[in-house]
Structures are given as structure tokens and as C-alpha cells.
Design a protein around this motif. Structure first.
Motif, PDB file in Angstrom:
ATOM      1  N   LEU A 177       7.534  -4.521  -2.180  1.00  9.94           N
ATOM      2  CA  LEU A 177       6.670  -3.584  -1.461  1.00  9.94           C
ATOM      3  C   LEU A 177       5.489  -3.145  -2.317  1.00  9.94           C
ATOM      4  O   LEU A 177       4.364  -3.028  -1.829  1.00  9.94           O
ATOM      5  CB  LEU A 177       7.475  -2.360  -1.013  1.00  9.94           C
TER       6      LEU A 177
ATOM      7  N   MET B 255       2.899  -5.660  -2.410  1.00 11.85           N
ATOM      8  CA  MET B 255       2.188  -5.704  -1.126  1.00 11.85           C
ATOM      9  C   MET B 255       1.205  -4.548  -1.002  1.00 11.85           C
ATOM     10  O   MET B 255       0.132  -4.677  -0.414  1.00 11.85           O
ATOM     11  CB  MET B 255       3.246  -5.603  -0.016  1.00 11.85           C
ATOM     12  N   ALA B 256       1.600  -3.408  -1.591  1.00 14.14           N
ATOM     13  CA  ALA B 256       0.781  -2.198  -1.446  1.00 14.14           C
ATOM     14  C   ALA B 256      -0.553  -2.340  -2.176  1.00 14.14           C
ATOM     15  O   ALA B 256      -1.549  -1.755  -1.765  1.00 14.14           O
ATOM     16  CB  ALA B 256       1.542  -0.984  -1.961  1.00 14.14           C
TER      17      ALA B 256
ATOM     18  N   ALA C  26      -3.214  -4.152  -0.090  1.00 12.02           N
ATOM     19  CA  ALA C  26      -3.435  -3.341   1.113  1.00 12.02           C
ATOM     20  C   ALA C  26      -4.296  -2.131   0.780  1.00 12.02           C
ATOM     21  O   ALA C  26      -5.198  -1.762   1.542  1.00 12.02           O
ATOM     22  CB  ALA C  26      -2.098  -2.892   1.705  1.00 12.02           C
ATOM     23  N   THR C  27      -4.034  -1.523  -0.383  1.00 11.31           N
ATOM     24  CA  THR C  27      -4.813  -0.360  -0.793  1.00 11.31           C
ATOM     25  C   THR C  27      -6.276  -0.736  -1.010  1.00 11.31           C
ATOM     26  O   THR C  27      -7.189  -0.043  -0.564  1.00 11.31           O
ATOM     27  CB  THR C  27      -4.220   0.239  -2.089  1.00 11.31           C
TER      28      THR C  27
END
Lengths: 526, 378
Positions: B101, B104-105, B108-109
Motif C-alpha cells: 500500500l 502504491m501511495a 498516487a500522492t
């Protein structure tokens, strides 16, 4: 002499009264559980009929059957009926039937409250459904009731608000009863960490309900005063903010999502060990994971509103918090798979539905994880991708667990075995059709079809037709479910008290069907 | 429409998860568009990364389940083991997902921060959602117009119209006045609404953003290639929510400049026409058109309204009575209902025409309203 003794015995046994009054005045947890479950089944078919209208209109492009406003009423009331009328009462019915039997109690702690919390519901839903006959039609602004749109509703508006208030009162009373029963009426030796997971998940669910239903009540009351008392909580013209409603609504709405799924986790955690003939893997981690999910459910609400224009810091917070929910949810799925691993499995209907739950709930979990990614959500939001997501978690999640529970405990409740062949047919027809129904909706959403529209562009025609066909078959196959349930209630092969070879727990020590008062003497739990 | 290999593979993967066969057809998509802006490409990439992560986890979890279902069954003589806990396993399957996660973050951020940065825009367009049409204001050019569903499509989408949706190229995705923008410019969109919440969504731009009454949201796009890009309102906004499409025409800078000049000339002509006296026939002809795009959705083409929801205009006291009252409600709307204030949505001539039309159509017989009267009432 013997007649007098028999009469005395009957009185002592507090057997059920006869006729209609038995059901109206009953304070018995089994009677009330049955009422809840039958009510939920009725609402499931009413909400399902609305879904059929939706799928029929969407069968092909162009407007063939209903006006757009009526279509919007269908989607709105379908959701309200399914959430508040079918899934929640079904879980409350299961709680009523099962919690006293699972913890070794004679009944629920507050029997009159129990009666009252059920009998509010038929009135609430009669009122909600009567709005179809009012000027301006039934609620059509979406079950999320966003202002200012919801304020444009005609005469139905105050009736809708009052119906929601009644549903909330019923839920809160039911939850108080569950908590009081679990905390006070466990048999000697039944410590909290020995309780079946269904009891644990319901305990946590009841707290979520008590925490969030008043928030919903507050939100809809503010709508009421905005409409009739000249307040402007949600109107920018009067210094309010329409987005504030969304924050309040989803502060209720996101825990509500877990209210609809935590008891399902409990059901699956009961069924999988039985048919794997192996104890549940990671019992305590299951309890902690449930509690973590419940906690996290309070701090992720704004992921439903990534597109409203929050400050970027807010968007980041809600994205990270939402992604975190995947962790305890993953723990649960891994534990179920580990429970199955190296078991000695058989695949009776309850197990089929439980396995179907794990598979398809996980697919819903995956799309949930995708939706958590805020930048991608800017594309997914309010499309059929979201519709596919929440139907995977609610239909093949919550409703599949309710069906699994029904097949699993129905022999205990009625004393009769259901027809296994028909049960398997029901499972396979439902499972194939529900995927034909909802899986293509992922494609529709990604390709750009918004949700809540009665008509669509031609490039969406193929998958909509496939989805509708799946919908019709899925809808029809639920008639088979109702048939099986009523057939089992009327008779069938007698069930033993154990019913299932691998079943463990206090409810299986009682006869099938169990005595009117479950445990008149508390069993000893070692 | 060509389907790229990547799209084809991902489609197959999606399909293999739940669907056995795909119906044979020419024009449908299975996956998100890559769009025509750098942002939409980044969003697509994020979507595909998280999708493949889910596929990988799915293969492991479902693989273990399926293996177990076939191997560990009683009918094959499997005897149940009795293990029921492992702290190591619990820790492992808590930590591993967290690592996935976090990885992935990060992208995305980055994308999210870039999407929310509306600074240094080359131009600004204000988008206003109105039940059930869009209004566009070019803040730098002073151009302003309303964009609503193309009238032919609007006829076809009526209940049992008998018109085949397939006879249109872009059924329900065609408007009378498209939004015209230049390519290669960072365009800042300012989104708001007049009545209820709408959401402005063109998938090729990579985002949607809510248009909220009383508030202004910001978003931006830099379109890289000329073309026509279609979208829809994405937030339920009442009965005709499904019928308020968006069409964006991206033009080269030269073509865009030419279009701007045309629009300005047309606006000047319209302003001049408001000062002269119009004949009743002129007003009626124009009013019928204005009525069809702005009023007929609620009050209906025959002026009968929808009982309980939208009042009738045919024979109504308002449309047959004093002109001042009629002008007032059309210009200022009726708060708390779907009746919008058209003061700033339509020009003097259009307002005079539509009010005159309402006062003479369907057997009504009241006074003619001239553009000058509207000008005076502003």
C-alpha cells in the motif's frame, strides 16, 4: 387431574399464544427473529422488483418503459429498501435468533423493546412506499439524500424523513438490546474471547449503529428544518454549505457500510470451520481485525466525496486512511483461506454460499482498493464502476452471507432439513447470474457510463444488455430461494440437534427446533 | 475504433476474472481511456498499477483457495488438520499488504498534488451547472453561452419516441453549443452551479469535479491534440441528469482565435438587436426555440407541466396575467424549486422572446414583451 397438570405445564412453559396476536404481542426472541427475517425477505422482493424495473429500462438505449423521474425513484427507493428494509433487518433477525442460543441465554435481555423495535419497521416502510402515490412522486434524489436536490422533492419529503427517523429508532433499540444481552446474559464460563465471532461482530456492529444512527437522524432533521423552518444549514445563500451535509451523511454512511458487512464476517466465520471440520484460524486476530475495521470506518468517510473539492491535504488523509482498511480486511480473508487449508471440506449449500462470499467479496474489496486511489477515483467516481463495486460487497457479500446463514441455521430453526439439491441449484444459478449482472458493470464504468441515468449512449448497449439478462435471471432465482425456505418451514426430513457434522457451539446442543425459551438453565462453558 | 494491445490484454484479464465470453460487437470499451492530457495518462497509469496489484493478490489468494477446494475435500479422504493460529503468519500478512500500500501511495500522492495545482493557468473558463444544461463563461474573452442536449437527441430520448438511438453517431452526447478550447494551453476551470450539485466530467481530461451552488471549485487541463471530446454530468441532479452532456472541441490556436472573433461579433449583433422593436412573429419564432432548450424539460413542450412537480403554463394565471409578474419569475427564479433565475443565463432578446412565446402559445393570449422591457427590468 392430568388435564389440570397439563394446563399448568403449558403455563409454566410460556408457550406461544395462538393466532395473529402471537406475532403482534410476542416478546420471544425466536418469534421476533422470524418476523425480522420474513420482513427482510418481503423487502428483498420489493426492492428486487424495483431493480428489475431499472434493468428493464436499461436493457437497451432509448426510453422504453418509464419516465426519467420514476427511474430515479426506482434507484433511490431500491437502495433505501434494500439497505434499511432487507439487509439490516435480516441481520437483526439473525441476531435475535442466534445470539441467545450462542451465548447460552434464555432470551434477549429486553423483550418488550425487542417487540417494539420490530413493529416500528412495517409502519416505516409502508410510509416510505406510500410516497409513490403522492404528488411529485417518491423520493428521487438518490438514497444519499444530497441537498439541494432532495429539497426539490414534493409532498413525499416529510414522509421520507419520518420513515428514516423510524428506521433509525428501530435500529438503535435493536442495538441496545444486542449489547445488553451480550454483556449481561452470557452463560458462566463464556468469556468475551470465547464468544462465537458472529456474537463479536454483532457486538461491534451494535456500537457502530448506536454511534451513527443519531448522526443520520441529525442530518435528516437539518434537511427538514431547511425545507420547512427557514434554516439554511445546507444552503450557501443563507451561509450554509451543501457539502457539509455530505460530510455528516457519510460520517454515518461509511460506518453503515460496515454495519452491513461485519455480521456477514461473523456468519462466514461460523460456517467455514464447520464444513472444513477445522477450528477457525486466528480467532483473536479476527476479533482485533473486526475492531480495527470498525475504528477505521469512522475516519474514512470523505472517500465518498473526493470530487467535491476538498483541500488536497484532506484528500491525502482520506486516501491513506481508506487504503489502511485493506489491511484488517485482508487479515480476515487470509484467515478464512487458512481455515479451509488442510481441512476436510464438504460443500453443502451454506458452505457454497460462504465460499462464494469470500471470492466475490474479495473482488469487491479489490475494486474498493482501486477506488481508494484518489486520482483514479476522479475517473471512477459516480460511474458504474462504483455500482459494480458496492453490489459485489453488498449482494455477493452481505446478501450471500444472509443466504448462507439461512441454509446453515434453517434446519436448527425449523427442525427440518432443506432440500440440498434445490439449494445447490439456487447457489449456482445465483452465482453465475450475479456475475453476469455485475461484472460487466466494471467495464461500463471504466468506459465512461455514469450511474443513476435512465438512458445511455449506444457504445454502452452491449454490456447493459448482458447485465440486464444477468439481472433477470438473478431476480428469478431468488423465487427459488423463497420456495426452498417456505417448503422447509412446512416440513421435510427431520434434522438432528447437531445438524452438521462439524458444527461447534451452544446452539447445536439444543434440539432442532429449539425449545421456545432457549436455555432455561445456563449451560456450563469450559 | 482501434483497441490497443494493452487494452486488449487488460480486457482479457478483467474478463477472465468473471466472464466466460464476450459478445461480438464493434464499438465498446472495456477499460479506462488514456485520454488526451498528461494528467489523464497519469491517472490511467495509476489505475493500471493498482489493477495489476489486485490481479496479483487475487491470483495468490484465489489460487490458494481453489487448490484447497480441490485438494482438501472430505470426498478425497482429506483429514482435517487442527492448527488454528500462527502469530508469524498474522504478522506477515499484516506487514506485506502495508508495504504494498505504501508503494502504491507514493505515485498516487504525486499525481494528486499535480492535479490539484491550478496555478499559472493560461486562461480561465467558468462552468456553471444548471438543471439540465451547462453554461460556459470565458473569463478572459467575455464570451458566454449555454450548452444543452442537441434538440434532435432530445426528441429521440422521449419515452417511446420510436427513434432508434443507433441512428445517431453520438446518441445523448451531442450539444447545441460545444465548449471550444485551444490545445496546448493550461486551462483553469472554475466550477459552480445554479441550483443543485452537478459534476463536470470529460473522461479524456482525466477527472471530474463537482459543481456546487454557492461555491467555486477549481480544476485544470492541458489538452494535447485537437479533437472532439465528450462527457456527461456525473452527479445526480434531478430528472434529466442523464441528458446534460458535455462536448469539448479542442482547436489549434489559430482556429480558436478565429472562433473567438466570430463569437464576439455574434454577441455584439445580439446586443444591438435588443434595442429595436421586435414583431410578435419574430419573438414567437425565437421564443419557441428558447423554450425548447430551457423550459420544455419541466413545463413540457405542450405547456402542461407535470402535476405535483412542475406547474403548467398553458392557461396559468402567471402566463396570462400581468407581464411584470411573469418577467419577474423568469428573471429571478423561484428559490427552493427547480425554477432557475434566467436573468444572467439569457440575453434580453431571448428572455423577451420566451416570455412572449409563453404568453401566446397553447391558447394563452396575453401581452407581447419587448427586449426593451427586459432591459428596463434588469
Amino acid at each position: 387431574m392430568s388435564t389440570a397438570a397439563a394446563t399448568h405445564d403449558e403455563h409454566h412453559d410460556h408457550g406461544p399464544a395462538k393466532g395473529l396476536m402471537r406475532w403482534i404481542t410476542t416478546t420471544n426472541h425466536k418469534d421476533i427473529g422470524s418476523l425480522y427475517l420474513l420482513f427482510a425477505l418481503l423487502m428483498f422482493f420489493i426492492g428486487g422488483a424495483m431493480a428489475m424495473v431499472i434493468r428493464a429500462e436499461l436493457f437497451q438505449p432509448g426510453m422504453q418503459l418509464v419516465q426519467p423521474e420514476f427511474f430515479n425513484s426506482m434507484t433511490t427507493v431500491h437502495a433505501l429498501v434494500m439497505i434499511f428494509g432487507a439487509v439490516m433487518p435480516a441481520f437483526t433477525g439473525l441476531a435475535n435468533w442466534l445470539i441467545p442460543m450462542m451465548i447460552g441465554a434464555p432470551d434477549m435481555a429486553l423483550p418488550r423493546l425487542n417487540n417494539f423495535s420490530f413493529w416500528i419497521l412495517p409502519f416505516a416502510f409502508t410510509m416510505l412506499l406510500l410516497t409513490f402515490f403522492m404528488d411529485g412522486g417518491a423520493p428521487a434524489g438518490g438514497w444519499t439524500l444530497y441537498p439541494p436536490l432532495v429539497l426539490q422533492l414534493g409532498e413525499a419529503f416529510p414522509f421520507m424523513i419520518f420513515a428514516i427517523h423510524l428506521m433509525g429508532i428501530s435500529s438503535i433499540m435493536g442495538s441496545i438490546n444486542v449489547i445488553v444481552t451480550i454483556l449481561n446474559m452470557r452463560a458462566p464460563g463464556m468469556t468475551l474471547m470465547k464468544m462465537p465471532l458472529f456474537v463479536w461482530t454483532w457486538l461491534i456492529t451494535a456500537y457502530l449503529l448506536i454511534a451513527t444512527m443519531p448522526v443520520l437522524a441529525g442530518a435528516v432533521t437539518m434537511l427538514l428544518t431547511d425545507k420547512f423552518a427557514g434554516t439554511s444549514f445546507f444552503s450557501a445563500a443563507g451561509g450554509g454549505d451543501p457539502v457539509m451535509f455530505q460530510h455528516i451523511f457519510w460520517f454515518f454512511g461509511h460506518p453503515e457500510v460496515y454495519i452491513l458487512i461485519l455480521p456477514a464476517f461473523g456468519v462466514v466465520s461460523a460456517i467455514v470451520p464447520t464444513f472444513a471440520r477445522k477450528p477457525l484460524f486466528g480467532y483473536s486476530s479476527m476479533v482485533y481485525a473486526t475492531a480495527s475495521i470498525a475504528f477505521l470506518s469512522f475516519i474514512v468517510w470523505a472517500h465518498h466525496m473526493f470530487t467535491v473539492g476538498m483541500p488536497v491535504v484532506g484528500e491525502l488523509f482520506f486516501m491513506y486512511a481508506t487504503m489502511m482498511i485493506a489491511v484488517p480486511t485482508g487479515v480476515k480473508v487470509f484467515n478464512w483461506v487458512s481455515t479451509m487449508w488442510k481441512g476436510s471440506m464438504t460443500f453443502e449449500t451454506p458452505m457454497l454460499f460462504a465460499i462464494g462470499f469470500i471470492f466475490m467479496f474479495t473482488i469487491g474489496g479489490f475494486s474498493g482498493l482501486m477506488l481508494a486511489i484518489a486520482p483514479a477515483d476522479f475517473q471512477y467516481h459516480d460511474t458504474y464502476f462504483v455500482v459494480a463495486h458496492f453490489h459485489y460487497v453488498l449482494v455477493t457479500g452481505a446478501i450471500y452471507s444472509i443466504m448462507a446463514a439461512t441454509y446453515y441455521w434453517l434446519p436448527k430453526w425449523t427442525g427440518n432439513m432443506y432440500n440440498e439439491t434445490l439449494g445447490k441449484w439456487h447457489f449456482w444459478i445465483s452465482t453465475i447470474s450475479v456475475n453476469v449482472l455485475f461484472f460487466p458493470q466494471h467495464f461500463l464504468g471504466l468506459a465512461g457510463m455514469p450511474r443513476r441515468i435512465p438512458d445511455y449512449s449506444v457504445q454502452f448497449a452491449d454490456w447493459n444488455m448482458v447485465s440486464s439478462i444477468g439481472g433477470f435471471v438473478f431476480g428469478a432465482s431468488q423465487l427459488l430461494f423463497a420456495f426452498i425456505v417456505f417448503k422447509t418451514i412446512r416440513g421435510g426430513e427431520k434434522a438432528s440437534s447437531q445438524v452438521w457434522e462439524g458444527a461447534k457451539g451452544l446452539e447445536w446442543t439444543l434440539s432442532s427446533p429449539p425449545p421456545y425459551h432457549s436455555f432455561t438453565q445456563a449451560p456450563e462453558v469450559k | 475504433m482501434a483497441v490497443s494491445t494493452k487494452q486488449y490484454i487488460s480486457g482479457l484479464a478483467l474478463a477472465s476474472l468473471g466472464m466466460g465470453s464476450l459478445p461480438v460487437s464493434a464499438d465498446y470499451a472495456l477499460n479506462m481511456t488514456t485520454g488526451v492530457t498528461p494528467t489523464s495518462q497519469q491517472v490511467y497509469d495509476l489505475h493500471m498499477i493498482i489493477f495489476w496489484i489486485c490481479v496479483a493478490i487475487g491470483v495468490v489468494v484465489f489460487g490458494a483457495m481453489i487448490f484447497s477446494i480441490f485438494k482438501h475435500r472430505k470426498s478425497k479422504g482429506a483429514v482435517a488438520a487442527q492448527f488454528h493460529e500462527s502469530t508469524t503468519a498474522e504478522i506477515a500478512w499484516t506487514i506485506v499488504p502495508i508495504v504494498i500500500l505504501v508503494s502504491m501511495a507514493v505515485p498516487a500522492t504525486k499525481t494528486l498534488l499535480a492535479m490539484e495545482d491550478t496555478s499559472d493557468a493560461d486562461m480561465s473558463i467558468k462552468v456553471t451547472g444548471i438543471q439540465w444544461k451547462w453554461k460556459y463563461d470565458y473569463l478572459d474573452e467575455g464570451i458566454s453561452f449555454i450548452s444543452s442536449l442537441d434538440p434532435k437527441h432530445n426528441e429521440a430520448r422521449q419515452l417511446k419516441s420510436g427513434v432508434d438511438p443507433a441512428s445517431f453517431d453520438h446518441y445523448l452526447r451531442e450539444v447545441d453549443n460545444p465548449l471550444v478550447v485551444p490545445v496546448g494551453k493550461k486551462i483553469r476551470f472554475l466550477l459552480t452551479a445554479n441550483d443543485v450539485i452537478h459534476s463536470w466530467w470529460v473522461a479524456d481530461l482525466g477527472w471530474k469535479k463537482d459543481a456546487i451552488p454557492g461555491f467555486v471549485n477549481e480544476a485544470w487541463a492541458k489538452i494535447e491534440k485537437p479533437g472532439v471530446y465528450r462527457g456527461k454530468c456525473a452527479e445526480l441532479c434531478g430528472k434529466d441528469h442523464g441528458f446534460m452532456p458535455i462536448v469539448v472541441v479542442a482547436k489549434s490556436e489559430a482556429d480558436y482565435a478565429e472562433w473567438v472573433a466570430q463569437q464576439k461579433a455574434a454577441a455584439d449583433a445580439a446586443a444591438a438587436s435588443a434595442d429595436r422593436e421586435w414583431t410578435k412573429d419574430e419573438l414567437m419564432a425565437r421564443g419557441e426555440k428558447v423554450y425548447a432548450t430551457n423550459c420544455a424539460a419541466c413545463h413540457q413542450a405542450n405547456g402542461a407541466g407535470i402535476p405535483g412537480a412542475f406547474p403548467a403554463l398553458a392557461g396559468s394565471a402567471l402566463a396570462t396575467g400581468d407581464a411584470a409578474g411573469h418577467i419577474d419569475i423568469v428573471m429571478h427564479g423561484k428559490p427552493g424549486t427547480a425554477m432557475a433565475a434566467y436573468k444572467n443565463l439569457l440575453n434580453d432578446a431571448d428572455l423577451a422572446a420566451v416570455i412572449t412565446y409563453e404568453r401566446h402559445a397553447w391558447g394563452n393570449n396575453a401581452s407581447v414583451v419587448q427586449p426593451a422591457a427586459i432591459k428596463a427590468a434588469r
